[in-house]
Each structure stands twice: as structure tokens, then as C-alpha cells.
Design a protein around this motif. Sequence first.
Motif, PDB file in Angstrom:
ATOM      1  N   ASP A  36       0.835  -1.201   0.000  1.00 19.70           N
ATOM      2  CA  ASP A  36       0.000   0.000   0.000  1.00 19.70           C
ATOM      3  C   ASP A  36       0.865   1.244   0.000  1.00 19.70           C
ATOM      4  O   ASP A  36       0.647   2.168  -0.804  1.00 19.70           O
ATOM      5  N   GLN A  88       0.957   4.621  -2.645  1.00 19.55           N
ATOM      6  CA  GLN A  88       0.806   5.990  -2.161  1.00 19.55           C
ATOM      7  C   GLN A  88       1.991   6.833  -2.562  1.00 19.55           C
ATOM      8  O   GLN A  88       1.852   7.975  -3.039  1.00 19.55           O
ATOM      9  N   THR A 115       1.805   8.032  -6.207  1.00 17.60           N
ATOM     10  CA  THR A 115       0.857   9.136  -6.397  1.00 17.60           C
ATOM     11  C   THR A 115       1.487  10.440  -5.913  1.00 17.60           C
ATOM     12  O   THR A 115       1.461  11.465  -6.617  1.00 17.60           O
ATOM     13  N   LYS A 123       9.366   8.272   3.649  1.00 15.79           N
ATOM     14  CA  LYS A 123       8.399   7.179   3.504  1.00 15.79           C
ATOM     15  C   LYS A 123       9.039   5.993   2.817  1.00 15.79           C
ATOM     16  O   LYS A 123       8.890   4.841   3.197  1.00 15.79           O
TER      17      LYS A 123
END
Lengths: 1150, 233
Positions: free
Chosen positions: A317, A321, A324, A522
Motif C-alpha cells: 500500500d 501511495q 501518487t 516514507k
Amino acid sequence: MKQKKHMLIKDFMREIRKNAGRFISIFFIVALGAAFFAGVRSAKYDMKYSADTYYDQAKLMDFRIISTMGLTDEDLSDIKKVEGVSAATGAYSQEVICQHSDKELVLNLHTLCEGVNEPTVISGKMPKNSQECMVDQKLLDNGYYKIGDKVRFSSGTSTALSENLRYDTFTISGACLMPQYLDLTRGTGSIGDGSIDGFAVLLPEAFTQDYYTEIYVQVQDAAQLLCFGDEYTDKIDVMTDRLKAISEAACTRRFEEFKSEADAKLSDAKQQVADAKKKLADAKATLDDGARKLAEGRQEIADNEKKLQESRQKVTDGEAQIATAKQTLADGQDKINNGWGDFDSQEALLKQQEAVLAQNQSDYDSGMQLYQQKYAEYQAGAEEAENQLAAAQTQIDALKQQLADMDAQILQLQQYLASQGLDTSPEYEQLVAGREQLKSAIDTAESTLEAQKNQIYAPEGQLAQGKAALDASLSKLQGAKAALDQGWTQIDNAKGQLAAAKNQLAASQQEIDAGKANLAAKEQELADAKAQIAEGEVKLADAKKQLEEKSAELEKGQKEYEEESVKAEKEIADAQEKIEDNEALIADTKVPSWYVLDRNKIVSYVSYGMDSDRIGNIGKVFPVIFFLVAALVALTAMTRMVEEQRTSIGTLKALGYSDFAIALKYFSYAMLATVTGSILGVAIGTVSLPYVIITSYQILYTGLPLCKTPLNVDQALLAILASVASTGIATVAASVHALSAKPAELMRPEAPKGGRRVILERVTIFWKHLNFTQKSTVRNLMRYKKRFFMTIIGIGGCMALMLVGFGLQDSITVIAKNQYRKIFTYDATVTLNTDAKPEKTSQLLSFCDSYEGMKSYMQVYSKSMDLEHDAYTQSVTMEVPESISDISDYLVLKDRVSQKNYAFPTDGVVLTEKAARQLHVSVGDEITIKEDETASVQAKVSLITENYVLHYMYLTPELYKKLYGNAPEYNQMWLKYHFDNKKDETAMSKAIMNEKACAGISLMDDRIEDIDYMLEALNLVMYVLIISAGLLAFVVLYNLNSINITERKRELATLKVLGFYDNEVGAYVYRENILLTLIGIAVGAVMGIFLHQFVIQTVEVAEMMFGRQIRPISFLYSGLLTFAFSVIVNFMMSYRLKKIDMIESLKSVE
Amino acid sequence: MGYVELSKITKIYHMGEVEISACDGIDFSVEKGEFVIIVGPSGAGKTTVLNILGGMDTATSGRVTVDGAAVDEYRGKKLIQYRREDIGFVFQFYNLMQNLTALENVELALQICREPLDAREVLTEVGLEERMANFPAQLSGGEQQRVAIARALAKNPKLLLCDEPTGALDYVTGKAILKLLQDTCRKRGMTVVVITHNTALTPMADRVIHIRNGRVSGMEMNDHPMPVEDIEW
């Protein structure tokens, strides 16, 4: 009267000189008799005295007290308090094993005590610290150790040595004797092969026992007494009772102590069991816990796996993200970039406007500058003027002041002049002139100043014109400045707008950058998560593996636990059982008892006492016979002397001398010889004989370091008195006999005794074959009956003494050989190790089977037993051979007297001869066989067999089983073998010793040697007897022969005159002597046999039977010796025969 | 040269420091078969002479020949042999073996001789045929002396020497003994030498030798000796 005495004394002295031979012979025979009598009889006392002296020197204990539970300090102080105890010393002892090359030595450790049982140091030094020891001199003599060696002890039991000893290794500091050990035996022990090889002495500190093993007690005033004597024994008996009296209380006390200690120990043990139980339970709990944890672990792993899966989803997931976010960021960046383009063009425009403005400004600024310059010039001019004014004013002021001062002075002078009544003075005039001058100066200055002021401040003045120009330029300038300020404000506004745009752009960029950074973070996070996942996966795998292992372990643990718990439970049960047993034991344990052991419990003390008593017994028989023979000879000599001198007695009588005076001569003669002889004899005998005997015994009693031969007044006096009495009485009797006759009778020659036919003549066949001298000999023997019997007794006595001497040697030497060759026909005994496993025993058996030279063997059960019959007890060794079918190869059962061999009886036991005698048992009697105090069986005695050493009882295994209910456990082996030499035998015995099942081997040859060695001392004493008896025989024969010749001088002279050759004359005498000797030997042989029997039974040791037979060779030896003496004496006599003067002796009868 | 010949016989006894001369040069000779009496007072040296003649003693110097043999040269065993074979001795105190019978006493002497006479015969000859089995103690003095004579005779000696044979006997017995000796001399032709201090006996001898102080003081021959029975003293 005086004359008479004088002549008699003269006669007496001449008598001695003339008959020196007779005097000397009486002297010596008496000396010999007295020496032997007093000497041998003193030996017993001297032996005991020597030992007693040594005991006193070494301070040998009077009592040794031991207890079944050891002794405490309280016991010690109790004993010290007992009346009559002079000292009591607590001591430790310990039996230890000591390995010496291939031999296992058993040592008894003693405590080095002060004041009791003091060792006599032979070499080296006393131990100085508790790691040194002093050993038995015997161990050095046997070559086991030397001083400086280190010895290492072990306990020989399951108990650790450290419980009793501080160290286990000691350095030998010296070697010593101890008074408890007079001989070479060291007693029996409970470890090793059971016999103690020696002792060692340690300092008390070397022992760690918490109680004394023994207490040595010394009795007050006991040392002064002879320890083997009755007085000592009585004293000791009293003390025994006293010591026993305190034992009960002490034992009870000790028992209580023991009980509380044991109870404490028991509760400890119980605690231990409880602990063990708890531990088991704990182990179980731990195991259960483990199982639970394992289950948890499994769950955790499952959870973790799930978590890991989730993590993986999250990562996926997150990745989407991030993609994007990256797109959005890129868009934002583009916008910002455009923004920057607009911003740059606007900025360039502004910069153009700014530059114009800046030119305007610069113009303004230079205008301004000029103005300011002009203004400054104006200002400076104004100021200078002002300053000039001010300076002028100042000058005016200063002059005004001066005027004021002059006024004051004028006044003052006025007043002064007034006071002086004057109206003026020069000075005043001057002064008023000065004031007037000054007033004019001031007024000029003030008018100049006013002029100047007008010049300056006039409106049409230079100064005012400058000021107006200046004000005009300033207003112009101020208009430019306002335009400029407006331009600048516009620019500032544009700039503000531009900065805002820039700020906006920067903020956007910042936003984007932050987004980028965020994204990178991230991404990093994701990578980390991925790594974590990988790691987690590995960990999980490990955890899984571990879990598998753990579970296997747990399984194993459980299994183990199951097994162990069974065992542990069993152990606990055992321990509990033991506790119960111990409880029972404690309950059963009796109050301890003391053993109050006096010196009679010291083996060597007793055997030495017995040996000296044995010498005493010899002393009862031997010297008496010896002495009697000697006395007989002295008596004969004196009788003969009186008879020879009957003529002179008659003459003296006829001359009127009193009977007393005459008898006194002979009595004095006899006394002089007897008293001096016996004193000399006693002096020599009481020293030399005991010395020889004691030194002989010291071969056996190597522990006795001294030899004392004090003069025993009682024996000495007895010997002297007996000598004096026997010769004295004989002399008096002979004198009285002679004196009772009338002088005339005495002066006539004594009517020769008539010849008489002897019974022998009736045997004509025999008689006819005799020649006349032979006939004469036979008749002579019968004619002088007194002399005949004396000679027979004399020679017979000597023969008997010698025979007993030889016979005792026979009896002694025969013992070992009879026992170990003729009765025990096997060659060695192997003691089996009863702890050895059965296969070890069979290994030994097969070893024996295959050993070259070994012929056969027999297994035997051997054990010590006490036999009882009526009130008699006797300990014997019971021996049960494995089979009796070939027992005759090993053991010969026979009757001593008939030498008839017996078969091994199956219905009863075989008892050895002396044991049977001690028990007063004969064949067919029932005896009680006791193993200990409780167990006993009855058996019938079926046979009594010849035996010499120790006591045995033999029975068949079948009978044993019948008596005891179980088969015997064989613990010995009898070996039969043949080796060509001693070396092979030694090799065999070593090889057997190496077998595990063999505890020891004893060769018959060695036993023979041992016993022979033990009896060596007695053997030496026998030599003393034999030599003494030989000496006596010699003296007796010499005396009797000498008398014989003197008595028959006439006959012999006649024969000479008749033409008999010397040897024929000699033969006439010798034949008689030889015949007498032969008869004496025969009689002596018979006497000797009886005497030997008597002596042997008094001399015999309890554990042995001496041989009862005298070997024929001994008869031969003693006979030949007696005969040889006879021949020697005869040879010596031939000289005297030759000297017989025919003429003198024929003339008349003197 | 006589059957028995003594020449220059001296005998000196040494008693410590003192020298006693018993014979001081005695010379005499005797013919075979003679009955000789040597007579002299006590201490004259007659016993010494007899002892020397009988081989019981040796002379200090001088020669003794018996039947041609030089006896003075004999020593030790030779001397014993001389006594054994050539001499018969009769003592004053008989000197019989007390524990042998009369016969045995004679036989005792015979067992050492080469050519002895028969003991019983000799004893019968001396008149003791009834007492042969008696011990000396059972015999009277005269009988004992007869046994002694028989013992001496039975040896069949060359010389019969008698030292005071009657000294211990009473008159009658003494006479009987002397008769026996005289008869023996006559019947057997035995040379007999008798020592006595009794001069009364001299008539019965063939030859009488007087000795005094160690010397022969005189010698006489009786051509007709008197029988003993005829002599009184």
C-alpha cells in the motif's frame, strides 16, 4: 693346747696342699652346681626384671581403656579422679594401609604421648610436626623404609582417612621401639590382610578424631613393683574394679551424647529426604512450566507470522501511495518554475525605475549638499562675530570690576583720611586719577562694542543677505525632495509586491521540498519495513527451529523425568528405609561399654611372661638334678677322704684329740671348698646364665633393649646353703662314722670287703667266657654298691640332662616340619578375596590350572571358631575342604603314637590333638561350636588327629551344610606344586598375588622358617643346658674315676707287679668305668625320656604342641657325648695309673 | 757267671733336697735252682735289692743279669714283660684280688703268661684243693699267702721273689709257708729268693746273703741246708 691347735691347722693346710686335686675338684663341682642352680633359677626373675626395668623406663601403661564408642575428655577427667590413678592420658590410634612396592602393609598409628608408652628412639629423631612420623624399627630392619622416606596412608575402609587424620602423607623422622611390642608380632587388625605389620607414632595434632580412641592409665606406685609379680597383679586387680566402677556412668553419659548426636543426624537425613522430594516436585513443576511456555511460544510464532503478513500488505500500500505523491509533487514544481519566470521580468522593470529614481535622488543630494555647505559658512561667520562681541564684553566686565575695586579702595582711604583728620593724601589723589582714567577706557570700549554690534546685525548687512539666498535654495530643494519621496514610495510598493510574490513562490517550493523529503522518508520507512520483514522472517524461522528443539528437549526432559523420578523415588524410598533402619539401630544401640585392659592384654607382655615362666619351669627341674649330681660327687669325694685317712684319724684319736677337733678338720676342709666354690659359682652363674638366656630370647624379643642380671640374693643363698648343707652333712656323717670306731680299729687296715659271687655267675655260659679281669670288673661293680649307684646316678643324670636338651631341640625342630611337611602336605595357602567377583575367582582357578608346575589345588573354607566342652573353651580354625575324595593329598590325618592313617570322617568333626586335650574331649564327645556370642551349633568329635602348630577343626562341606544350613563360601585355596628351585616358586607366588581374587599367599616353606625362627631362642637355651650338662658329666666322671683309682691303688699295683702291661692295667680300670658309663647312659636314657616328657609339657606354648619324641640320633648324641667324656677322663687317668708306685703301695695297707 | 748276677748295684732316692742311698754297691750272684735268703736289719736295703731284681725298680747304676739277660737295661714295656714272664712275686700282705676266688686269682696271673702251669694243680700242690672256690676274705692269712705263692708259681717264672712272706703270719703258718717255698725250690728246681730280717731262717737256705747299710756284708753257702721243720725260732 695352743700347740695342738697349731699342729692341727698345719695339718689342715698341708692336707689342702697335698690333696690339691681333691680340693679343686670339690671346689669346681660345687661351683658348677651352684652356678647352674642359681643361674638358671635366676633367669626367670632376671628376664622379668629386665622387662620390668624397660617398662618402667618407657613408662608402659598399666591400663588401656577403650570403649565401643570412643572416650571423651569428661571420661578422662573422671578416670584421673579415680583413687590410685597417677596419670591418665587420652590418645588416638588408627589402623592404616600403606602401599609398599608390591606389598600392602598394615600399620597401627599411635599417638606420641608424654609420660606414657614412650618410644625408644633407635635412629633418627622424634616427629617435630604433624606431618612427620616415627616408624617401627622393624619396618627399617625389614628394609621397607628408611629415615626421610615419605609414607602415604590410606584408610583401607570406605571411611575417608581424612576423617581421622589431618594429612595422609608423612615424612619418616626416625625409628623406634615401643614398650607394647617386645617381640616381632604386631597383632591383628581389621583391615588389609588382617595382620599388622608395624606401627608408626604421630603427634597428637596429626589426628582429627573428636574423641579419644583409648585412654592410658598409670597406677600410683605400680612402677616400683615387678610387673609380672603377685603384688603388682593384686594392685592391678583392685584398680580394675575401681575403673570398672566408674565406667557405667561414663558410658551412659557417652550414650546420651551419642544419641542426641545421632538424632540430630537423623533429622538432618530426614530433612535431606524431604529436600530431595521437594526437588523432584520442583523439577516436575519446571517441566510443566516448560511445556506451557512452549505452547505460548507456538502461539506467539503464529501471531508473529500474521503480523508479518500484515506488514507486507502495508508495504505494498505504501508503495502505491508514494507513487501518487511523487506525481503531485512534480506538478507543483512545474507551477513554481513558471511563477519564477514572471517574477524575474517584473523585477527587471522595477530595477529600471529604481535606477532613474536613484539619479534624481543623487541630484537632490548634491543640491542639498551645497546648501548645507553655504549654510555652514554663514553659521561660522555669525559665530565669529558673536565671539568677538563676547570677548569685548568680557574685557569691559573685567575693567568694570577694576573700577569697583578702586572705588572700594578710595572709600577705604577716605575713611582712613577722615579718621586721620585729613581730607586728601597723594595716594588718594593718584587713586582718584586712576579711576577716572579707567572710567574713560570703559566708556570707549563700550562705544566700540556698540558700533560693531550695529555693523553685524544690520538688515542690509552681509549676514542678512546670505541668509535670504540660503532660504530660497532650500525651498527649491524641498520641492525636489517631495517628488523624489513620491517616486520612492512607488518603487517601494512595487518592491513589496515583488517580495510577496517571491515569498509565495519560496513557500510553494518549500512545500514541495517538504513533500519530497516526506516521500524519501516514507520510501526509507518502506525499505526498513521490508528489511524488518525479511529479518522477521529469519527470526521467525529461527524461533520455529528453536521451538522444535525446545519441544524435543521438553520431550526428552519429560522422558528423563519419568525415568529419573522412578529412580529418585526408589532412592528416596531406600533412604527412608535406611532412616528407619537407623532409627531402629539407634533404638537398638546399647549403652557402650568400656574395656579396661591391663597389661595382660598386651600379647608380647603375656608371651614374654610365659617364656620367662617356662625358663622358670626349666629352672625347677634342670638345676635341681644338676645340683644333686654335683652334691653327690662332692659328697663322695668327702666320704672317700675321710675313709682314706682312717689311720691318721685313729692316730689322732689315740693321741687323745677330741672327736670334734678331728671332725672339724674335715668339716673345715669341706666347707672351705664348698663355700668358696659356691660363692664363685653363684657369682658367675647368676650373671652369665641369665645373660645368655636373656640374650638368646632377645633374638625373639627384639623390642627389649636391655638385659639386667642383678644378683638374686634368695637364689644365691639357696644355692650356697644347699651346697654347704649337702657337703657339710656328708662330711659330718662320714667323720662321725669313722670317729665312732675305736682307735685300734682305725689304725688297722680296714678289712677289705669280701668278694662275693654275683647272680650273673649263675649264667655259666656267659660267665665262662669272661676272663678274670672281666670277672673282677663285674664283681667289683657289685662290691662297691655305693660307688656303683653314685656313678650310675651321676652319669645317668648328666646323660638325662643332655638328652632332655637334645630332646627339646628335637621336639622343637620337628614342629614346623611335621606340621608343614608331614601333616599339611600341600605347599602353599592362597587366601581368596571374598569381595572379588565370581569371575575373578574362576579366573584365578583357571590360572592355577594352566600354570606350569602346579599340580592341583583344593578350595577351603576357613574361619576362626570357639569350641566349648564342659567348662573348657578353645579357639580353633575351622577348615572345610571342598571335597574329601582326594583330601589325603593335602592333609594327613593320623594318630601320633601309632602313626596309623585315618580316613576323613563324614559323621563328625576332626579335632587336632592339643585342642582336644585342652577341651578334655575324646572321640565320640559332643562339642559346641560357637561363631560368636549368639550363634552356636553342636557336633560330634569323630577323630582326633596329630597336629603341632595352632589348633584346627576339619569337617566335610556336607556336614557344614547340615550344621549351618548353607554351603561354605570358600575363602582359601591349598596349592600343591613342584618347582625345581625357589626362584620358580617365588615367581609363581608373585603371579598369583597379581590375580584380583587373591588376597594373600603363604608358602609352607616360609611358615617353617617363621616357626623355626620363633623357637630359635628356646633352642639356644637348650645349648646352654647341653653344654652345662656336658661339663657336669665331665667333672662327675673325673671325680668318680679319680676316687676309683685311689681306692684301688693296691690292686692296681699288684697287677703291675704281676706283669700286667699299662694298657692291661688301664683296661682293668677302664672296663669298669666304661661299663659304669654304659649303665649310666642306659639309666640316663630312661630318666631322660621321663624328664623330657615333663619338661616339654612345662615348656610348651599354648598354640603349639611340641614333638613328644626324642629322635634316636639324640640318644646317640647324648650317649656318645657322655661316652666321649668318659673316654677323655679315662685318658687323663692313664697318666695317674702310670704314676702308681708299685713299691710304695705294696708295702703295707695305709 | 751265675744264673742271677748283680754287680755294683747302687740306688739313690731323691727326697727333695736329701739324697738317700739305699744300695751302695751290691755284688752277688745266685745259681739256678738255689734257695737264697737275703737277710739284714730294717733299712739295710734288702727290699730295694729285691725290687731291682724283680724289675719293680731300676738301679741307679750297676748291672743285673738274669739268665744271661741284662735286666738293668730294661725299661718300660720290656721291664713289664720281664716281670710278667720271668718273675714270680710273693708279698708280705699277699696282695690278692679281693673279688676273685683263689682259683681265679691264680688264673689271673696265668692269662698273661706264655707257658703257665695248671692252676688247679698248683693250688692242689700248695694244699688248697678244698678252698679253690673261696674268696680271699674267706681264707686265713696262711691260706691267702699260699694262694699268692700259687699265683707266683703258676706263672712258671725263672725267679720266685718273696718279700718277708711270713711277716704277717704266725709262727706255725709261717713255717708252713717257708716249707712250701723250700719244697717248691727243691721239687721244681725253681730259683727262690726270700727276704727276711729273721736270721734264724738262714740255715734253710742254699745261699745266705747278708746285707747291711746298702752293702753285702757277707755271703755264705750251706752245703746242707736244714729242712724248715728242724728250725726253731
